[in-house]
Design a protein around this motif. Structure first.
Motif, PDB file in Angstrom:
ATOM      1  N   ARG A   1       0.577  -0.935  -0.011  1.00  0.00           N
ATOM      2  CA  ARG A   1       0.103   0.191  -0.042  1.00  0.00           C
ATOM      3  C   ARG A   1       0.365   1.043  -0.282  1.00  0.00           C
ATOM      4  O   ARG A   1       0.429   2.391  -0.363  1.00  0.00           O
ATOM      5  N   LYS A   2       1.859   0.931   0.734  1.00  0.00           N
ATOM      6  CA  LYS A   2       2.813   2.001   0.556  1.00  0.00           C
ATOM      7  C   LYS A   2       3.914   2.999  -1.240  1.00  0.00           C
ATOM      8  O   LYS A   2       2.619   3.839  -1.406  1.00  0.00           O
TER       9      LYS A   2
ATOM     10  N   ALA B   1       3.371  16.346   0.184  1.00  0.00           N
ATOM     11  CA  ALA B   1       3.158  14.942   0.655  1.00  0.00           C
ATOM     12  C   ALA B   1       3.248  13.799   0.485  1.00  0.00           C
ATOM     13  O   ALA B   1       3.714  12.851   0.816  1.00  0.00           O
ATOM     14  N   LEU B   2       4.237  13.335  -0.856  1.00  0.00           N
ATOM     15  CA  LEU B   2       4.957  13.215  -1.802  1.00  0.00           C
ATOM     16  C   LEU B   2       6.223  12.382  -0.797  1.00  0.00           C
ATOM     17  O   LEU B   2       6.472  11.069  -0.634  1.00  0.00           O
ATOM     18  N   ILE B   3       6.887  12.785  -0.151  1.00  0.00           N
ATOM     19  CA  ILE B   3       8.141  13.071   0.446  1.00  0.00           C
ATOM     20  C   ILE B   3       8.171  12.564   1.304  1.00  0.00           C
ATOM     21  O   ILE B   3       8.121  11.558   2.227  1.00  0.00           O
ATOM     22  N   GLY B   4       6.154  12.302   2.476  1.00  0.00           N
ATOM     23  CA  GLY B   4       6.101  12.562   3.596  1.00  0.00           C
ATOM     24  C   GLY B   4       5.911  11.344   3.392  1.00  0.00           C
ATOM     25  O   GLY B   4       5.766  10.899   4.453  1.00  0.00           O
ATOM     26  N   VAL B   5       4.551  10.463   2.546  1.00  0.00           N
ATOM     27  CA  VAL B   5       4.445   9.097   2.177  1.00  0.00           C
ATOM     28  C   VAL B   5       5.863   8.678   2.321  1.00  0.00           C
ATOM     29  O   VAL B   5       5.947   7.294   2.953  1.00  0.00           O
TER      30      VAL B   5
ATOM     31  N   GLY C   1       2.958   5.559  -5.865  1.00  0.00           N
ATOM     32  CA  GLY C   1       2.490   6.071  -7.095  1.00  0.00           C
ATOM     33  C   GLY C   1       1.548   7.000  -7.326  1.00  0.00           C
ATOM     34  O   GLY C   1       1.049   7.703  -8.362  1.00  0.00           O
ATOM     35  N   LEU C   2       0.143   6.725  -6.630  1.00  0.00           N
ATOM     36  CA  LEU C   2      -0.993   7.382  -6.617  1.00  0.00           C
ATOM     37  C   LEU C   2      -0.740   9.230  -6.798  1.00  0.00           C
ATOM     38  O   LEU C   2      -1.143  10.497  -7.456  1.00  0.00           O
ATOM     39  N   MET C   3       0.561   9.315  -5.654  1.00  0.00           N
ATOM     40  CA  MET C   3       0.848  11.560  -5.655  1.00  0.00           C
ATOM     41  C   MET C   3       1.471  11.617  -6.697  1.00  0.00           C
ATOM     42  O   MET C   3       1.550  12.175  -7.451  1.00  0.00           O
TER      43      MET C   3
ATOM     44  N   PHE D   1      -6.465   7.181  -3.746  1.00  0.00           N
ATOM     45  CA  PHE D   1      -5.180   7.478  -2.769  1.00  0.00           C
ATOM     46  C   PHE D   1      -6.230   7.381  -1.424  1.00  0.00           C
ATOM     47  O   PHE D   1      -6.192   6.532   0.073  1.00  0.00           O
ATOM     48  N   PHE D   2      -7.676   7.578  -1.489  1.00  0.00           N
ATOM     49  CA  PHE D   2      -8.162   8.241   0.152  1.00  0.00           C
ATOM     50  C   PHE D   2      -8.766   6.825   0.494  1.00  0.00           C
ATOM     51  O   PHE D   2      -9.150   6.560   1.402  1.00  0.00           O
TER      52      PHE D   2
END
Length: 393
Positions: free
Chosen positions: A67-68, A170-174, A73-75, A108-109
């Motif tokens: 899932r990560k 957000a991508l960096i955070g994920v 990929g979604l971001m 994503f949600f």
């Protein structure tokens, strides 16, 4: 609070901003690209369609992927869509960028809700989902007004550049904060699809589509209702939307906490209150102060149902919740589109700008009916052994 929830909330903030900010930029987009405002308005419909299609499709395609990795990929897809929008030389490519960004929204949600719930003990799962969705509510309070002001001052493209930067953050955070876990043994697309044989999953989706349809039947026409019926100036509408957004934030917190204590009772109460508030709104819309107060309460009632609705469909999906969770995001958007269409139909038939409130009340009451039926099925002996809090991986 696990710090990974912050990364999910930042992503939700960016996604929520890009979805709704276009409403405030339609005149600028229409003028710059040489199209009519109604044609520019199709950018909203195109986005909604992208969410409905992308939510189940991309979640299904990622069913065997950690899932990560799916969230990452979604971001990337979200950033790409907004970059295309920022660079679009014409209407067609702007629509393409909007749809590409929207494809990532529902998945994503949906997947993010499952990840958020897996980060906390079972007794706090609805609250964890609410923290992620807080990014969406804050987007309505801060992101949309700020993005609109930015676009009006420096051109609408600047807003999409800013949202792209949010997406990178957000991508960096994920990547940095969301834990990486392998796909659970035995998990497959077939197991995700199998949950749609359960009537309770479909009832949960119906609650979402009807309840949120009720909210958007009224909210879609809040601007003309406030200017033509309540007598506010057009400039005051932005402040009224801030009131509404503040209500969304409060409702999201209330919904998450109440759902952790008692999931179905919180759904009964939130949907019933939403129906009542919409009926009251028919009458309070005729005076400025009561209308402003009702808008804030409307925001609270509307979003208090969101965390329990998302938690409910995940619970009924058992140990394969990702696709059902994404389908619930699609149901939210179907409710948005359907409620808005029915509200507009009522206005077009000469029933007045408060008629969408009646439509919304009926839809919310229908959502309550679906919730009551679902609760009654829970009490049947055959359902008492059904797992309500599945193990999430």
């Amino acid at each position: 609070m696990p710090v990974a929830l912050l990364a999910l909330a930042i992503a939700a903030f960016g996604i929520g901003t890009t979805e709704f900010v276009i409403m405030g930029l339609l005149p600028d987009v229409a003028t710059d690209l040489g199209v009519s405002v109604p044609t520019a308005g199709l950018l909203i419909s195109g986005y909604a369609l992208g969410v409905v299609v992308g939510a189940p499709l991309l979640t299904a395609l990622g069913s065997k992927v950690p899932r990560k990795t799916v969230l990452t990929g979604l971001m990337v897809l979200f950033i790409a869509g907004n970059l295309v929008s920022a660079l679009a030389p014409g209407y067609g490519l702007l629509m393409t960028g909007r749809v590409v960004a929207a494809l990532s929204h529902g998945a994503f949600f949906g997947v993010g809700s499952v990840v958020a719930a897996s980060l906390v003990p079972p007794s706090r799962r609805a609250s964890a989902i609410a923290i992620m969705f807080a990014g969406l509510t804050v987007a309505n309070v801060l992101g949309v007004p700020a993005g609109t002001a930015l676009g009006q001052q420096f051109g609408w493209r600047s807003t999409f550049w800013a949202v792209s930067v949010l997406g990178v953050i957000a991508l960096i955070g994920v990547v940095a904060l969301v834990p990486s876990r392998p796909v659970a043994e035995g998990h497959s697309l077939r197991s995700e699809l199998a949950v749609f044989r359960r009537p309770q999953v479909w009832l949960a989706l119906a609650m979402t589509a009807l309840g949120f349809g009720g909210m958007f039947a009224a909210f879609s026409y809040i601007a003309p209702m406030m200017t033509e019926v309540a007598g506010f100036s057009s400039g005051a509408v932005a402040w009224l939307l801030v009131l509404f957004g503040g209500g969304l934030v409060v409702g999201n917190v209330i919904g998450g906490r109440s759902a952790d204590r008692a999931l179905m009772p919180s759904l009964y109460v939130s949907l019933a209150v939403l129906a009542v508030v919409l009926v009251v709104f028919v009458f309070t819309a005729h005076a400025q102060l009561p209308a402003a107060v009702t808008i804030a309460v409307f925001g609270v009632a509307g979003f208090a149902a969101v965390p329990p609705l998302q938690a409910r469909v995940m619970a009924k999906a058992g140990d394969a919740p990702a696709l059902a969770s994404a389908a619930n995001i699609a149901a939210f958007n179907l409710g948005n589109a359907g409620g808005s269409w029915l509200g507009g139909l009522a206005i077009a038939h000469g029933l007045g700008y408060t008629a969408p409130n009646w439509i919304g009340a009926v839809l919310a009451a229908a959502g309550l009916g679906a919730a009551l039926l679902s609760g009654a099925l829970d009490r049947r002996p055959a359902h008492r052994t059904e797992p309500e809090i599945p193990a999430l991986h």
